[in-house]
Design a protein around this motif. Structure first.
Motif, PDB file in Angstrom:
ATOM      1  N   ALA A 113       7.667   7.656  12.771  1.00  0.00           N
ATOM      2  CA  ALA A 113       6.321   7.146  12.532  1.00  0.00           C
ATOM      3  C   ALA A 113       5.927   7.301  11.061  1.00  0.00           C
ATOM      4  O   ALA A 113       5.286   6.411  10.486  1.00  0.00           O
ATOM      5  CB  ALA A 113       5.318   7.875  13.431  1.00  0.00           C
ATOM      6  N   SER A 114       6.317   8.416  10.448  1.00  0.00           N
ATOM      7  CA  SER A 114       6.003   8.633   9.024  1.00  0.00           C
ATOM      8  C   SER A 114       6.649   7.564   8.157  1.00  0.00           C
ATOM      9  O   SER A 114       6.021   7.020   7.233  1.00  0.00           O
ATOM     10  CB  SER A 114       6.472  10.017   8.585  1.00  0.00           C
ATOM     11  OG  SER A 114       5.799  11.046   9.276  1.00  0.00           O
ATOM     12  N   ILE A 117       4.755   4.220   8.717  1.00  0.00           N
ATOM     13  CA  ILE A 117       3.445   4.207   8.072  1.00  0.00           C
ATOM     14  C   ILE A 117       3.599   4.039   6.564  1.00  0.00           C
ATOM     15  O   ILE A 117       2.855   3.286   5.924  1.00  0.00           O
ATOM     16  CB  ILE A 117       2.674   5.496   8.409  1.00  0.00           C
ATOM     17  CG1 ILE A 117       2.280   5.500   9.895  1.00  0.00           C
ATOM     18  CG2 ILE A 117       1.437   5.638   7.529  1.00  0.00           C
ATOM     19  CD1 ILE A 117       1.689   6.804  10.374  1.00  0.00           C
ATOM     20  N   LEU A 142      -6.579   2.730   9.474  1.00  0.00           N
ATOM     21  CA  LEU A 142      -5.631   3.851   9.484  1.00  0.00           C
ATOM     22  C   LEU A 142      -5.376   4.339  10.903  1.00  0.00           C
ATOM     23  O   LEU A 142      -4.246   4.735  11.242  1.00  0.00           O
ATOM     24  CB  LEU A 142      -6.171   4.990   8.622  1.00  0.00           C
ATOM     25  CG  LEU A 142      -6.243   4.702   7.112  1.00  0.00           C
ATOM     26  CD1 LEU A 142      -6.928   5.856   6.388  1.00  0.00           C
ATOM     27  CD2 LEU A 142      -4.840   4.485   6.538  1.00  0.00           C
ATOM     28  N   PHE A 146      -1.734   4.358  12.580  1.00  0.00           N
ATOM     29  CA  PHE A 146      -1.145   5.579  13.121  1.00  0.00           C
ATOM     30  C   PHE A 146      -0.774   5.412  14.597  1.00  0.00           C
ATOM     31  O   PHE A 146       0.357   5.754  15.013  1.00  0.00           O
ATOM     32  CB  PHE A 146      -2.128   6.739  12.954  1.00  0.00           C
ATOM     33  CG  PHE A 146      -1.665   8.023  13.574  1.00  0.00           C
ATOM     34  CD1 PHE A 146      -0.742   8.837  12.927  1.00  0.00           C
ATOM     35  CD2 PHE A 146      -2.149   8.427  14.820  1.00  0.00           C
ATOM     36  CE1 PHE A 146      -0.315  10.023  13.511  1.00  0.00           C
ATOM     37  CE2 PHE A 146      -1.730   9.607  15.403  1.00  0.00           C
ATOM     38  CZ  PHE A 146      -0.805  10.405  14.752  1.00  0.00           C
TER      39      PHE A 146
END
Length: 255
Positions: A113-114, A117, A142, A146
């Motif tokens: 996920a990081s 993003i 955001l 996320f």
């Protein structure tokens, strides 16, 4: 039982290091592809379709471009991240270590996920070179960024456990997710479609993700923002349920 944060951090750092080793490729690829989309869609098509719902077409496609990349990158990063330990056999070292399933998922899915993003934000920065950005609801933008990254990283984690070959790893992103994203209003408002195809489009789950994300930018959406948020949370719940089932049964982990 207390969370084993050092174990989570170890998995997370190891996965992120793979991304950093290919940082040039990982960063240049979305920048180049985003630039090409703006040249083709923003310039060629935008010159003929200048406004959509009162928004300049070049700006209108920004949320769709980000969502297209976010979905595919989340799935790809997470699926490859868990598939390679299975392929190399190192997954058994993780399973035999004093690390709980929650900690394993946090490490792998958190890293995937990081990465997604970060790439999404890079695409947003690249878009700013072509169009004046407008984000009416930055907090919601955001939040959707996320939630979508985490949800589809969980989905990719499931695919990485399900796949028994490299071909299956690419099957869902290329043959299912990408077409659904293109047909989900990435580059057009679904209200522009004839009534029959508008109704058919509402069966596409990606429509709700793109619609909610676009609302965060422009305050306009194809479906109600509450419905988009509810559908996003539903996808997240289903993915969590699938991951829970896998760890409870040992599916593809102990065989």
């Amino acid at each position: 039982m207390a969370m084993n944060w050092p174990a989570v951090r170890a998995i997370y750092v190891f996965e992120m290091s793979r991304f950093l080793r290919t940082a040039t490729q990982s960063i240049l690829a979305p920048v180049i592809s985003t630039s090409l989309y703006f040249v083709v869609f923003g310039a060629a098509i935008g010159s003929r379709m200048t406004m959509v719902d009162g928004v300049p077409y070049g700006l209108f496609i920004v949320p769709g471009l980000m969502m297209l990349s976010l979905l595919t990158q989340s799935i790809t990063n997470a699926s490859f991240g868990i598939y390679f330990p299975r392929f190399a056999g190192t997954i058994y070292e993780i399973l035999s270590a004093p690390v709980s399933p929650v900690e394993v998922v946090l490490g792998f899915v958190g890293a995937a996920a990081s990465k997604s993003i970060l790439i999404g934000l890079i695409i947003l920065a690249t878009a700013a070179l072509f169009v004046p950005l407008r984000i009416d609801h930055p907090v919601w933008m955001l939040a959707f960024l996320f939630l979508t990254a985490v949800t589809f990283s969980l989905f990719g984690f499931v695919i990485g456990l399900w796949a028994d070959g490299f071909e299956k790893l690419q099957l869902v992103p290329l043959l299912i997710i990408t077409p659904l994203t293109f047909l989900g209003g990435s580059f057009y408002a679904i209200e522009m479609l004839p009534p029959f195809w508008y109704t058919v489009s509402l069966l596409n789950p990606v429509v709700y993700l793109i619609s909610g994300f676009r609302w965060a930018f422009f305050g306009q959406a194809d479906v109600a923002i509450g419905v988009s948020l509810a559908m996003t949370l539903l996808f997240l719940t289903l993915c969590l349920a699938a991951v829970t089932y896998i760890f409870r049964t040992g599916y593809r982990l102990k065989s």
